[in-house]
Design a protein around this motif. Sequence first.
Motif, PDB file in Angstrom:
ATOM      1  N   VAL A  52     -17.075  22.763  18.946  1.00 60.54           N
ATOM      2  CA  VAL A  52     -16.963  23.256  20.346  1.00 60.54           C
ATOM      3  C   VAL A  52     -17.962  23.908  21.209  1.00 60.54           C
ATOM      4  CG1 VAL A  52     -15.461  24.846  21.897  1.00 60.54           C
ATOM      5  CG2 VAL A  52     -14.452  23.726  19.744  1.00 60.54           C
ATOM      6  N   THR A  53     -18.753  24.971  20.353  1.00 59.40           N
ATOM      7  CA  THR A  53     -20.252  25.270  20.999  1.00 59.40           C
ATOM      8  C   THR A  53     -21.065  23.964  21.317  1.00 59.40           C
ATOM      9  OG1 THR A  53     -19.575  27.252  19.808  1.00 59.40           O
ATOM     10  CG2 THR A  53     -21.833  26.746  20.820  1.00 59.40           C
ATOM     11  N   SER A  54     -21.089  23.219  20.318  1.00 60.80           N
ATOM     12  CA  SER A  54     -22.137  22.232  20.531  1.00 60.80           C
ATOM     13  C   SER A  54     -21.574  21.051  21.479  1.00 60.80           C
ATOM     14  CB  SER A  54     -22.321  21.295  19.267  1.00 60.80           C
ATOM     15  OG  SER A  54     -23.026  22.215  18.300  1.00 60.80           O
ATOM     16  N   ILE A  55     -20.601  20.952  21.557  1.00 58.19           N
ATOM     17  CA  ILE A  55     -19.972  19.892  22.926  1.00 58.19           C
ATOM     18  C   ILE A  55     -20.496  20.606  24.252  1.00 58.19           C
ATOM     19  CG2 ILE A  55     -17.984  19.061  23.741  1.00 58.19           C
ATOM     20  CD1 ILE A  55     -16.624  18.683  21.084  1.00 58.19           C
ATOM     21  N   ILE A  56     -19.938  21.798  24.395  1.00 57.39           N
ATOM     22  CA  ILE A  56     -20.487  22.455  25.580  1.00 57.39           C
ATOM     23  C   ILE A  56     -22.225  22.551  25.922  1.00 57.39           C
ATOM     24  CG2 ILE A  56     -20.294  25.010  26.639  1.00 57.39           C
ATOM     25  CD1 ILE A  56     -17.973  25.520  25.082  1.00 57.39           C
ATOM     26  N   LEU A  57     -22.685  22.660  24.766  1.00 56.45           N
ATOM     27  CA  LEU A  57     -24.488  22.758  24.977  1.00 56.45           C
ATOM     28  C   LEU A  57     -24.450  21.464  25.326  1.00 56.45           C
ATOM     29  CD1 LEU A  57     -25.086  25.352  22.265  1.00 56.45           C
ATOM     30  CD2 LEU A  57     -25.377  25.591  24.742  1.00 56.45           C
ATOM     31  N   LEU A  58     -24.130  20.400  24.407  1.00 52.78           N
ATOM     32  CA  LEU A  58     -24.627  18.952  24.685  1.00 52.78           C
ATOM     33  C   LEU A  58     -24.377  18.703  26.170  1.00 52.78           C
ATOM     34  CD1 LEU A  58     -23.375  17.419  21.449  1.00 52.78           C
ATOM     35  CD2 LEU A  58     -25.872  17.702  22.237  1.00 52.78           C
ATOM     36  N   PHE A  59     -23.112  19.029  26.865  1.00 54.05           N
ATOM     37  CA  PHE A  59     -22.830  18.685  28.230  1.00 54.05           C
ATOM     38  C   PHE A  59     -23.783  19.122  29.346  1.00 54.05           C
ATOM     39  CE2 PHE A  59     -20.596  19.822  32.450  1.00 54.05           C
ATOM     40  CZ  PHE A  59     -20.180  18.615  32.473  1.00 54.05           C
ATOM     41  N   GLN A  60     -24.277  20.411  28.826  1.00 54.38           N
ATOM     42  CA  GLN A  60     -25.382  21.063  29.740  1.00 54.38           C
ATOM     43  C   GLN A  60     -26.663  20.176  29.814  1.00 54.38           C
ATOM     44  OE1 GLN A  60     -25.930  24.977  29.632  1.00 54.38           O
ATOM     45  NE2 GLN A  60     -27.649  25.228  30.953  1.00 54.38           N
ATOM     46  N   PHE A  61     -26.953  19.946  28.469  1.00 56.64           N
ATOM     47  CA  PHE A  61     -28.245  19.036  28.108  1.00 56.64           C
ATOM     48  C   PHE A  61     -28.215  17.594  28.738  1.00 56.64           C
ATOM     49  CE2 PHE A  61     -29.017  21.678  24.414  1.00 56.64           C
ATOM     50  CZ  PHE A  61     -30.260  22.148  24.676  1.00 56.64           C
ATOM     51  N   TYR A  62     -26.824  17.142  28.752  1.00 55.87           N
ATOM     52  CA  TYR A  62     -26.660  15.982  29.409  1.00 55.87           C
ATOM     53  C   TYR A  62     -26.835  15.760  31.156  1.00 55.87           C
ATOM     54  CZ  TYR A  62     -24.496  11.615  31.075  1.00 55.87           C
ATOM     55  OH  TYR A  62     -24.008  10.297  31.519  1.00 55.87           O
ATOM     56  N   ARG A  63     -26.435  17.012  31.668  1.00 53.48           N
ATOM     57  CA  ARG A  63     -26.732  17.195  33.157  1.00 53.48           C
ATOM     58  C   ARG A  63     -27.924  17.410  33.503  1.00 53.48           C
ATOM     59  NH1 ARG A  63     -22.703  21.979  35.584  1.00 53.48           N
ATOM     60  NH2 ARG A  63     -23.991  20.981  37.400  1.00 53.48           N
ATOM     61  N   MET A  64     -28.778  17.945  32.621  1.00 54.01           N
ATOM     62  CA  MET A  64     -30.287  17.974  32.886  1.00 54.01           C
ATOM     63  C   MET A  64     -30.958  16.681  32.551  1.00 54.01           C
ATOM     64  SD  MET A  64     -31.357  21.638  30.717  1.00 54.01           S
ATOM     65  CE  MET A  64     -30.565  23.304  31.126  1.00 54.01           C
ATOM     66  N   HIS A  65     -30.730  15.849  31.475  1.00 53.29           N
ATOM     67  CA  HIS A  65     -31.297  14.692  31.275  1.00 53.29           C
ATOM     68  C   HIS A  65     -30.690  14.005  30.170  1.00 53.29           C
ATOM     69  CE1 HIS A  65     -34.446  11.505  31.038  1.00 53.29           C
ATOM     70  NE2 HIS A  65     -34.730  11.796  32.382  1.00 53.29           N
TER      71      HIS A  65
END
Length: 551
Positions: free
Chosen positions: A148-161
Amino acid sequence: MHKENNIKLMWKMSKLVRPLAGYMVLAVILGVVGYLCAIYIPYFAALLITHIAIQAPDFPIHVFFILLLVFALMRGILHYGEQACNHYIAFRLLALLRDKVFKALRKLAPAKLDRHDSGDLIYLITGDIEALEVFYAHTISPILIALVTSIILLFQFYRMHILFFLIALAGYAFCALFIPFIIMKQGKKDGETSKAIFGEMSSYTLENLRNMQDILQYQIADERKLGMLKRSVEVNKAQEKLKRHEGKNASLQTMAVMSFSLLMLGVATTLYMQGEVSITSLIMTTVLMLSSFGPVLALSSLSNHLLLTMASARRVLALLEEAPQVEDINGKEDAVFDTIKVENISFAYDKERILDKVSHTFEKGKITGILGKSGSGKSTLLKLLMRFYEAQDGAIQVGERALDSINTNDLRDMQSYVTQDTIMFHDTIFNNVHIANLEASVSDVERACKKANIHDFIMSLPKEYETSVAELGSSLSAGERQRIALARAFLHQAPCILLDEPTSSLDVLNEAMILKSLKEQKDTTILLVTHRQATLRIADEILHIENGRVS
């Protein structure tokens, strides 16, 4: 031993958590929020420093300090809550597992249980089940928390680039999947070997403790010490192999974190130089990448512990799923005791034939003596009548009912079984006798003990019936244990008593008193196994067994 892969094994173990699903969901929520608090402390700290460095206008510095303080406090509180939930789940499930194991042992006894090493079983019940605490308290929720934590963080990374997203995805997958897969694949055999060696060590230690008198008598302490030393060396070697896997795991973790963080920094720098991201994004992405490996590293660190945990799980599940040789019978019509008919029964332990086409009718209310040399099959015949084992050929009936059509509980109520090797519980003498009939009164227990000619001895003890018996009854003589076993049989008041060398450890006087009590058991069917002709003077008939046959 189960050969299932670790994924199937973990799935089987995870299904036990269903009754405690609510606590598991709470543990995951607390764990995810707690890790996010820990991850965003350096993230917001870097963001604060960056905005101060670029002198961002109207930047609320005090708000960031408050956020950092709140995150720090919440991290500790949430982590405590997560661990409390996980350990509550673990200890509840360990209690459930122990209950399942004891039920399995009950079903396996005695036919299958006789083949298990007692020391190894003790280690399974204690060490192996305790080792599963790692799985239930430190594996299931960390897997879900990391996901779950990785999904949340990956979403933030995706929004960056998109490139930041791909690098983070690769880093998390490498730490959470590849490293544990490699370590567990390489160390699976070592984990199973380690558990087997610990079980053997436990068995050898128990054997030495139980035979300490013989060790001292025959002066073989040095030889047994060498045996203990040899097994200790084997245990150390097994532990060293596991430690090497642990070191390899830690090295791979460190390399992965540094490599993927440097890769993120390099890519972010390139994108910044190309004008695709800001300097703030460059710094924040790198800091976030460095600080975000906590959940997946916690998961990766479990791989070495899971080597032992999975080995323990295989041993426990192998016992739980082992099919009993004799199944309990339930749901049949109530049975009434009557004459016992044995027709052409044969039985063999593995390939060793013990009984061969034995037939006889044991009349209701009669005393039948069964005479034969040691190893002739006398004791085996009683075990077949008790349905501890089942005959490979032939049939046994009680009245008109086949033995395997009588409810097991009914059969136990019909019979009292006394062996020459009486096992005592580490409890009072009263309770050791009382187990034969929990509804019996104190006077009933005393009356049974008088019939067994043990009452006077008990009354001579300082605490009389409340005297504690040492482990396995070692504080009593063999004859005293036999008489207590006979008292149990008398208290049980079954219509059939099966006696296997019940007076082998008694003197002539005590034997005479007990045989007199047996003779006075009116309307009771008694089968008296012995190899001594003199013991059979109370028998109405004598059955001779020689080399597994009635002669």
